[in-house]
Design a protein around this motif. Structure first.
Motif, mmCIF file in Angstrom:
data_model
loop_
_atom_site.group_PDB
_atom_site.id
_atom_site.type_symbol
_atom_site.label_atom_id
_atom_site.label_comp_id
_atom_site.label_asym_id
_atom_site.label_seq_id
_atom_site.Cartn_x
_atom_site.Cartn_y
_atom_site.Cartn_z
ATOM 1 N N SER A 139 39.924 35.311 42.977
ATOM 2 C CA SER A 139 39.741 36.746 42.715
ATOM 3 C C SER A 139 40.918 37.316 41.936
ATOM 4 O O SER A 139 40.757 38.241 41.133
ATOM 5 N N SER A 140 42.079 36.764 42.169
ATOM 6 C CA SER A 140 43.265 37.314 41.515
ATOM 7 C C SER A 140 43.267 37.040 40.011
ATOM 8 O O SER A 140 44.098 37.596 39.291
ATOM 9 N N LEU A 141 42.332 36.205 39.539
ATOM 10 C CA LEU A 141 42.203 36.015 38.085
ATOM 11 C C LEU A 141 41.704 37.296 37.412
ATOM 12 O O LEU A 141 41.891 37.482 36.210
ATOM 13 N N VAL A 142 41.033 38.153 38.162
ATOM 14 C CA VAL A 142 40.603 39.462 37.649
ATOM 15 C C VAL A 142 41.011 40.481 38.713
ATOM 16 O O VAL A 142 40.194 40.992 39.466
ATOM 17 N N SER A 143 42.297 40.743 38.769
ATOM 18 C CA SER A 143 42.821 41.511 39.904
ATOM 19 C C SER A 143 42.871 42.996 39.595
ATOM 20 O O SER A 143 42.869 43.422 38.440
ATOM 21 N N GLY A 144 42.949 43.779 40.665
ATOM 22 C CA GLY A 144 42.962 45.226 40.523
ATOM 23 C C GLY A 144 44.294 45.820 40.918
ATOM 24 O O GLY A 144 45.314 45.106 40.981
ATOM 25 N N PRO A 145 44.304 47.113 41.187
ATOM 26 C CA PRO A 145 45.551 47.781 41.548
ATOM 27 C C PRO A 145 46.062 47.293 42.899
ATOM 28 O O PRO A 145 45.325 46.709 43.693
ATOM 29 N N GLY A 146 47.341 47.540 43.146
ATOM 30 C CA GLY A 146 47.939 47.141 44.411
ATOM 31 C C GLY A 146 47.176 47.720 45.586
ATOM 32 O O GLY A 146 46.593 48.805 45.497
ATOM 33 N N LEU A 147 47.150 46.976 46.692
ATOM 34 C CA LEU A 147 46.338 47.391 47.833
ATOM 35 C C LEU A 147 47.138 47.229 49.120
ATOM 36 O O LEU A 147 47.660 46.155 49.410
ATOM 37 N N GLN A 148 47.240 48.311 49.863
ATOM 38 C CA GLN A 148 47.768 48.264 51.218
ATOM 39 C C GLN A 148 46.670 48.747 52.144
ATOM 40 O O GLN A 148 46.050 49.778 51.874
ATOM 41 N N LEU A 149 46.435 48.019 53.204
ATOM 42 C CA LEU A 149 45.403 48.464 54.142
ATOM 43 C C LEU A 149 45.888 49.687 54.905
ATOM 44 O O LEU A 149 47.073 49.791 55.237
ATOM 45 N N ALA A 150 44.977 50.618 55.168
ATOM 46 C CA ALA A 150 45.343 51.792 55.965
ATOM 47 C C ALA A 150 45.869 51.332 57.322
ATOM 48 O O ALA A 150 45.314 50.422 57.943
ATOM 49 N N ALA A 151 46.927 51.944 57.751
ATOM 50 C CA ALA A 151 47.560 51.535 59.001
ATOM 51 C C ALA A 151 46.584 51.669 60.163
ATOM 52 O O ALA A 151 45.833 52.642 60.245
ATOM 53 N N GLN A 152 46.614 50.685 61.026
ATOM 54 C CA GLN A 152 45.729 50.707 62.188
ATOM 55 C C GLN A 152 46.418 49.940 63.308
ATOM 56 O O GLN A 152 46.607 48.729 63.192
#
Lengths: 468, 479
Positions: free
Chosen positions: B87-100
């Protein structure tokens, strides 16, 4: 052995609880061993077993990046038994011995306690299936990088437009065996790439499918979607009314879903819910319609869920209905033979086609547009729902590009429209002005597809704008 | 099972994932159908396996296998990471999961009468009996069905979540079809899809299928000769609560799914007319319109203890007094929107990627009774029981058809009408709602067939609904 090979391998040790445990050699061997287990528990039971296994993968992208990417190993066993006409079916995921033994016990138990099924049609007799195979080794084992590469090509070809879509690959092996002696194996691969490109005011789509992933050109599809999006930008409203239309293949495939489910389906005919009467000219002479698993442009295996071999079935010949689709159950009620159209859900839905083919016409889609006096060129239909199955009145919307055509030339894009239209009337004698020569394979799941051209129709009832 | 999900997570981390979660799901389901006096189909399905998500950089990967062994779990974890790397071959913006905060717990739905304990003969007899009754009362085709889903799942994440749940769902449906010369008419009970909940067989008993079978058969027959719903550009429209559930599902529920708003479903299910920048200020409907997404409602079909990311179930305000205030979300979509996770991520099996799904999205009740609505309507149409549904890819323009309608004249319910349809634009339509049913008519409708995603997933959603009146609606659209 690699992980991929391991996941595709058959490794079910099956036991009949008499101590005999052995390793299955292939899917048909598993089916045979399940039949053996059934016979050991209920010697007189009629039984049919389908075993499916393989790997499916789907790479989804949106906003120009891959946001979902999944793959799965599939292993499934479906068992149906009948005890003195009391039938029951069940299925399980996986091939473990304990699970298979439980499956057999469970299905037999249910069959014993359910009422007699007066329409139980019995099992398919031994008969060979056509020697066609829709398979490609490279597609069956395609790594995720290969799907990502095509996504990259699609995104890059859209040249800055926002994109979304998916690329899938699947390889499925199927074995069928029943206690009447029918034993069949088949395998199929499928690859599909579809997507949209979007401007601030419009969207365009493109799609292709094949048995071979190698046949899919991400760049070409991305360019086509982007061109449609740009050409449909800043669309304006058009007064809802009746217009002649050129419907591109996705629309045509969508229409056929309704015609088959509620029309040519033997169950709908038997219950009086269908417009179909054998031998009647329901459609224009330009329409010839088949279900043909042997077509080299198709996908799937050459037998149905009841083990009936599929064949080339002409459903409509030059506008005249020449066949009704049947499972063994609907065929029994109609006093005829199954046409090989049982699926896993046929108990509820009746006969379902898997390889629809519309005979191609003699001119490209561009020529169909060129012969339109004043009408609309429609890329896709969306959210179509039937209002009445008998009249085949369906409502839905256009999507991913609609253009007004005058005197054979595209003059401007128009905003999406809602329609409320009888699909039978739209294809009635005299209503079809042209059939396209180029056909697109539109997937319906992983083992079924429609091979369809564009159609030029005399009238389509647009009943509202998508904005109200 | 916790050993398996833990092994899968550890394998994904060892293969390079910075976050991973794994779910074991075991589901046993049954679908029995009867037609014209006989059970004609009885299908069971047992599903068990493990599905693993892995996050590398900002790229997700998922892998599933129908095998519950330590080796299979580890292999699934490793391959999920391999997919994420692709998937990282066509990657998007940085992603942090919402805190839980990591959750540990168990949850079970309440089931007063175990549906599996009800003898098959009794269950089949119920369906056969009501279909015979419908035939006796004028139906040409009579169908009935019941369904049971029994799901156990275990979740572990690399952030320490350990959650297991046992959810039993069941319900039933029946319908009568009358075949005329030119068209068919159909009546369903309790609704087009039946009625389902996170409950046991007691729900089916409460439905009283036998008591309603004669009525719907007679109504289906009567509809064949009823006048057609008139085509009117603007009239007062009263909708029964079953149709309101569909109205909420299609025009509100899907529109407020954050993945659609972010464009993640643009190619398939579509997007949304809603713009996140307007959340908190946009008028979605009239002051009477207050909608929540609440997975804690006892017995409703969209209820659970934790979603499939381990977020505890909690109510989320969606529309408050007509203003759009919230969305359905998961940890990744919520992070991009800068809000806490709405705890609305679910998968329909071990082999599917968890995605944003409706929980129980529904209206809070209002002040009126249905009788008051009819009495207050001088000239209008009442419709109920969904028959067809179509809505555009932005969830803005809809055209819905119902099984049955009635004229409303001078504050009284008049003639039955066939083929009633209505169409509208979502915020205008909801803005015209001026009467809303009260708590005594509040029904938690269950929709067991909400399709979304690729590969397709079937969601089970709940929709608390009451009857309502809308002003100036276009009705009677025909082909």
């Amino acid at each position: 052995m690699t992980d991929v090979q391991r996941d595709l391998a058959i490794f079910a040790p099956v036991t009949d609880r008499s101590g005999a445990i052995r390793r299955a050699t292939d899917a048909l061997d598993i089916a045979d061993q399940v039949l053996h287990l059934v016979r050991a528990k209920a010697a007189d039971a009629e039984a049919e077993v389908t075993v499916r296994h393989g790997e499916e993968a789907l790479t989804r992208f949106a906003s120009g990046f891959i946001h979902q990417n999944g793959a799965e190993v599939t292993r499934r066993v479906l068992l149906r038994v009948a005890l003195d006409g009391r039938s029951a079916g069940s299925s399980m995921d996986g091939f473990d011995a304990e699970g298979l033994a439980r499956l057999v016990d469970d299905v037999l138990e249910v069959a014993r306690h359910r009422p007699e099924d007066p329409d139980w049609p019995g099992l398919a007799e031994a008969a060979p299936a056509a020697g066609v195979e829709h398979w490609d080794d490279a597609t069956a084992s395609a790594p995720p990088d290969e799907r990502a590469r095509r996504v990259r090509e699609f995104v890059d070809a859209a040249d800055g437009l926002e994109t979304a879509g998916s690329c899938l690959t699947a390889g499925t092996r199927v074995a069928f065996a029943n206690s009447a002696g029918q034993r069949l194996v088949g395998r199929t691969t499928v690859a599909g790439l579809s997507g949209v490109a979007r401007t601030a005011t419009s969207a365009g789509s493109s799609r292709d499918a094949s048995v071979r992933l190698e046949a899919l050109d991400g760049g070409a599809l991305g360019r086509r979607a982007a061109a449609k999006a740009r050409e449909s930008a800043d669309a304006t409203d058009l007064e809802p009314s009746r217009y002649e239309v050129v419907l591109e293949p996705q629309c045509v495939a969508n229409m056929l879903e309704f015609l088959f489910a509620h029309g040519f389906n033997g169950r709908a005919v038997e219950e009086g819910r269908s417009f179909v009467r054998l031998g009647e000219a329901h459609f224009d002479r330009a329409i010839t319609l088949l279900d043909d698993a042997t077509d080299t442009g198709q996908v799937g295996v050459a037998f149905d869920a009841e083990g009936t071999p599929k064949r080339r079935l002409e459903v409509v010949r030059a506008g005249v209905t020449s066949a009704i689709l049947h499972t063994r159950r609907t065929a029994r009620k109609a006093g005829t033979e199954s046409t090989g159209h049982a699926t896993e859900g046929s108990g509820q839905w009746g006969a379902v086609p898997s390889n629809v083919v519309v005979a191609a016409g003699d001119r490209p889609t561009s020529a169909l547009v060129a012969q339109m006096e004043r009408g609309l060129l429609v890329t896709d239909f969306w959210y179509t729902r039937i209002l009445d199955p008998r009249t085949q009145v369906v409502t839905g919307l256009t999507r991913n590009g609609v253009w007004l055509v005058e005197h054979g030339r595209v003059v401007r894009p128009v905003r999406n429209l809602r329609f409320t239209q009888s699909f039978v009337e739209a294809l009635a004698p005299g209503a079809v002005r042209g059939v396209g020569s180029e056909r697109t394979l539109i997937l319906d799941g992983l083992e079924a597809a429609s091979l369809v051209p564009a159609l030029h129709l005399a009238s389509w009832n647009f009943t509202g704008g998508a904005r109200g | 099972m916790y050993d398996l999900v833990t092994a899968a997570v550890e394998a994904a981390l060892a293969a390079g994932a910075r976050y991973a979660d794994a779910r074991v799901m075991e589901t046993r389901s049954e679908w029995m159908t009867a037609r014209n006096g006989a059970v004609d189909s009885l299908e069971r399905r047992d599903r068990a396996g493990i599905g693993v998500r892995a996050l590398i950089g900002s790229s997700w990967g998922f892998f599933a296998i129908p095998e519950l062994s330590p080796a299979a779990a580890r292999r699934a974890g490793t391959r999920a990471a391999e997919v994420a790397r692709a998937s990282s071959l066509v990657s998007g913006p940085g992603l942090q999961l919402a805190a839980q905060p990591s959750a540990q717990g168990s949850w079970s739905s309440t089931c007063l009468e175990d549906p599996w304990s009800v003898p098959l003969a009794e269950r089949g007899g119920l369906l056969e009996g009501v279909t015979r009754t419908m035939l006796d009362h004028g139906a040409d085709l009579a169908e009935a069905s019941h369904r049971i889903w029994d799901t156990r799942k275990w979740l572990a994440t690399s952030e320490g979540h350990r959650v297991d749940q046992h959810i039993v769902e069941c319900g039933a449906a029946m319908n009568a079809t009358a075949v005329g010369e030119r068209e068919t008419q159909r009546r369903s009970y309790p609704g087009i899809r039946g009625q389902y909940g996170t409950r046991g067989w007691e729900l089916v008993r409460e439905l009283d299928l036998p008591g309603n079978a004669p009525r719907i058969a007679e109504e289906a027959r009567a509809l064949l000769s009823a006048p057609a719903c008139p085509a009117l550009e603007a009239t007062d429209l009263i909708l029964g609560s079953e149709q309101m559930a569909l109205q909420i599902h299609e025009s509100v529920g899907h529109a407020v799914e954050l993945d659609r708003i972010l464009g993640w479903e643009a190619a398939f299910a579509g997007t949304s007319w809603l713009d996140l920048r307007q959340m908190g200020s946009l008028r979605f409907g009239s002051d009477l319109m207050t909608i929540t997404a609440d997975a804690t409602l006892p017995g409703a079909l969209g209820s659970f203890g934790y979603d499939d990311e381990g977020t505890p179930a909690h109510p989320v305000d969606i529309v408050r007094n007509g203003t759009w205030v919230g969305v359905l979300s998961g940890r990744d979509s919520a992070a991009l929107a800068g809000i806490p996770s709405g705890g609305a991520v679910r998968a329909d099996g071990f082999d599917r990627i968890p995605m944003v799904r409706m929980t129980n999205v529904g209206l809070l009740p209002g002040p009126h009774s249905l009788e008051e609505m009819i009495a207050a309507t001088d000239d209008g149409v009442m419709m109920d029981t969904n028959r067809s549904w179509s809505i555009d890819d932005k969830r803005l323009n809809f055209q819905f058809g119902c099984e049955i309608g009635w004229e409303i004249r001078g504050g009284k319910r008049g003639r039955m009408l066939r083929n009633p349809t209505y169409t509208g634009i979502s915020p205008r339509f909801w803005g015209s709602m001026d009467m809303l049913g009260n708590r005594s008519e509040w029904t938690f409708w269950g929709t067991p067939n909400c399709g979304k995603g690729e590969p397709g997933q079937v969601g089970h959603t709940g929709h608390p609904a009451v009857p309502a009146r809308f002003r100036g609606v276009r009705v009677g659209v025909r082909g």
